[in-house]
Design a protein around this motif. Structure first.
Motif, PDB file in Angstrom:
ATOM      1  N   CYS A  54     -14.413  -1.087  66.013  1.00 23.92           N
ATOM      2  CA  CYS A  54     -14.787  -2.500  66.191  1.00 23.92           C
ATOM      3  C   CYS A  54     -13.566  -3.413  66.061  1.00 23.92           C
ATOM      4  N   GLN A  55     -12.660  -3.070  65.147  1.00 20.52           N
ATOM      5  CA  GLN A  55     -11.417  -3.839  65.044  1.00 20.52           C
ATOM      6  C   GLN A  55     -10.551  -3.602  66.294  1.00 20.52           C
ATOM      7  N   ASP A  56     -10.535  -2.362  66.778  1.00 20.34           N
ATOM      8  CA  ASP A  56      -9.806  -2.079  68.016  1.00 20.34           C
ATOM      9  C   ASP A  56     -10.341  -2.920  69.178  1.00 20.34           C
ATOM     10  N   ALA A  57     -11.635  -3.198  69.143  1.00 19.06           N
ATOM     11  CA  ALA A  57     -12.263  -3.959  70.224  1.00 19.06           C
ATOM     12  C   ALA A  57     -12.198  -5.466  69.996  1.00 19.06           C
ATOM     13  N   ALA A 113       1.053   1.298  79.671  1.00 13.37           N
ATOM     14  CA  ALA A 113       0.302   1.902  78.570  1.00 13.37           C
ATOM     15  C   ALA A 113      -1.059   1.235  78.434  1.00 13.37           C
ATOM     16  N   LEU A 114      -2.023   2.033  77.997  1.00 17.51           N
ATOM     17  CA  LEU A 114      -3.390   1.560  77.774  1.00 17.51           C
ATOM     18  C   LEU A 114      -3.873   2.192  76.475  1.00 17.51           C
ATOM     19  N   SER A 115      -4.131   1.360  75.468  1.00 19.95           N
ATOM     20  CA  SER A 115      -4.418   1.903  74.143  1.00 19.95           C
ATOM     21  C   SER A 115      -5.538   1.155  73.438  1.00 19.95           C
ATOM     22  N   ILE A 140      -3.823  -3.633  75.471  1.00 15.87           N
ATOM     23  CA  ILE A 140      -4.382  -3.286  74.165  1.00 15.87           C
ATOM     24  C   ILE A 140      -5.851  -3.702  74.138  1.00 15.87           C
ATOM     25  N   SER A 141      -6.703  -2.795  73.680  1.00 14.68           N
ATOM     26  CA  SER A 141      -8.138  -3.070  73.661  1.00 14.68           C
ATOM     27  C   SER A 141      -8.476  -4.325  72.870  1.00 14.68           C
ATOM     28  N   ILE A 153     -12.078  -1.793  80.645  1.00 13.03           N
ATOM     29  CA  ILE A 153     -10.672  -1.870  80.247  1.00 13.03           C
ATOM     30  C   ILE A 153      -9.784  -1.208  81.304  1.00 13.03           C
ATOM     31  N   PHE A 154     -10.304  -0.177  81.960  1.00 13.08           N
ATOM     32  CA  PHE A 154      -9.564   0.427  83.075  1.00 13.08           C
ATOM     33  C   PHE A 154      -9.468  -0.557  84.246  1.00 13.08           C
TER      34      PHE A 154
END
Length: 217
Positions: A54-57, A113-115, A140-141, A153-154
């Motif tokens: 959830c923090q990543d999002a 990069a995609l993270s 970044i997500s 996100i893609f």
């Protein structure tokens, strides 16, 4: 090249955590628990992967910590440590992978990069890892508000950098993310180690075959 031959990728999309950067909350919590079993229970039942995602999002860390402390007030200090001491969860580079990245850069491959990463915490990584500056761009997500493997996100990545999925290679350590990328048309590799990755990049013609180069003439 035959009409149905695969297109050689022109862009390589790297995941960061688990591919280039070694992140694991255990690097911190091994210092906070005497019993490894108790540590594993805490990570599995309190500061869960779902909570961290959830923090990543995009959820603010302060909000995430407050929600968890309300559920587990007796674990306040341990929960707060996940945020306060987050940099201690970064061990360093994944062995060998940064060398692969450097080689791709040297031969002129386009790199992005995609993270899945908290926007609040990503500056810590940017400051620590100089190779992040080698990427043309990083999505970044936490900035987008959605995590892989969600296709949004893609789509954001492709739109922001003008990427045609069928002309790109995606590298990630998560099977779910790899399958999501494939479903969108990307060539995709599930990362296991740098040696296997280099071999696959050589097979795809993105890096010179080291065996061929080293063989006597």
């Amino acid at each position: 090249m035959s009409a149905d031959a695969p297109i050689r990728p022109t862009t390589v999309v790297f995941d960061l955590g688990g591919v280039l950067i070694d992140w694991d909350p255990r690097y911190l919590y091994r210092h906070l628990f005497d019993d490894p079993g108790e540590m594993e229970s805490f990570l599995a039942e309190v500061t869960t992967a779902e909570w961290n995602a959830c923090q990543d999002a995009g959820r603010p860390w302060a909000e995430g910590v407050d929600l968890l402390v309300a559920e587990h007030p007796q674990r306040r200090e341990l929960i707060e440590a996940f945020h306060r001491r987050w940099p201690e969860m970064l061990a360093g580079e994944i062995p060998g992978t940064v060398d692969v990245l450097a080689h791709l850069r040297a031969v002129g491959v386009r790199l992005v990069a995609l993270s899945n990463w908290s926007a609040e915490m990503f500056p810590v990584a940017r400051e620590r890892f100089d190779f992040l500056a080698w990427f043309e761009g990083i999505v970044i997500s936490g900035d987008v508000g959605v995590n892989k493997p969600d296709r949004r996100i893609f789509d954001h990545l492709a739109e922001q950098f003008g990427i045609e999925p069928t002309a790109a290679l995606f590298i990630d350590d998560s099977s779910a993310n790899v399958e999501a990328a494939k479903a969108l048309g990307y060539r995709a590799i599930r990362f296991t180690d740098a040696t296997a990755l280099r071999s696959e990049l050589e097979r795809l013609g993105l890096l010179p075959d080291t065996q061929a180069v080293s063989s006597p003439g």
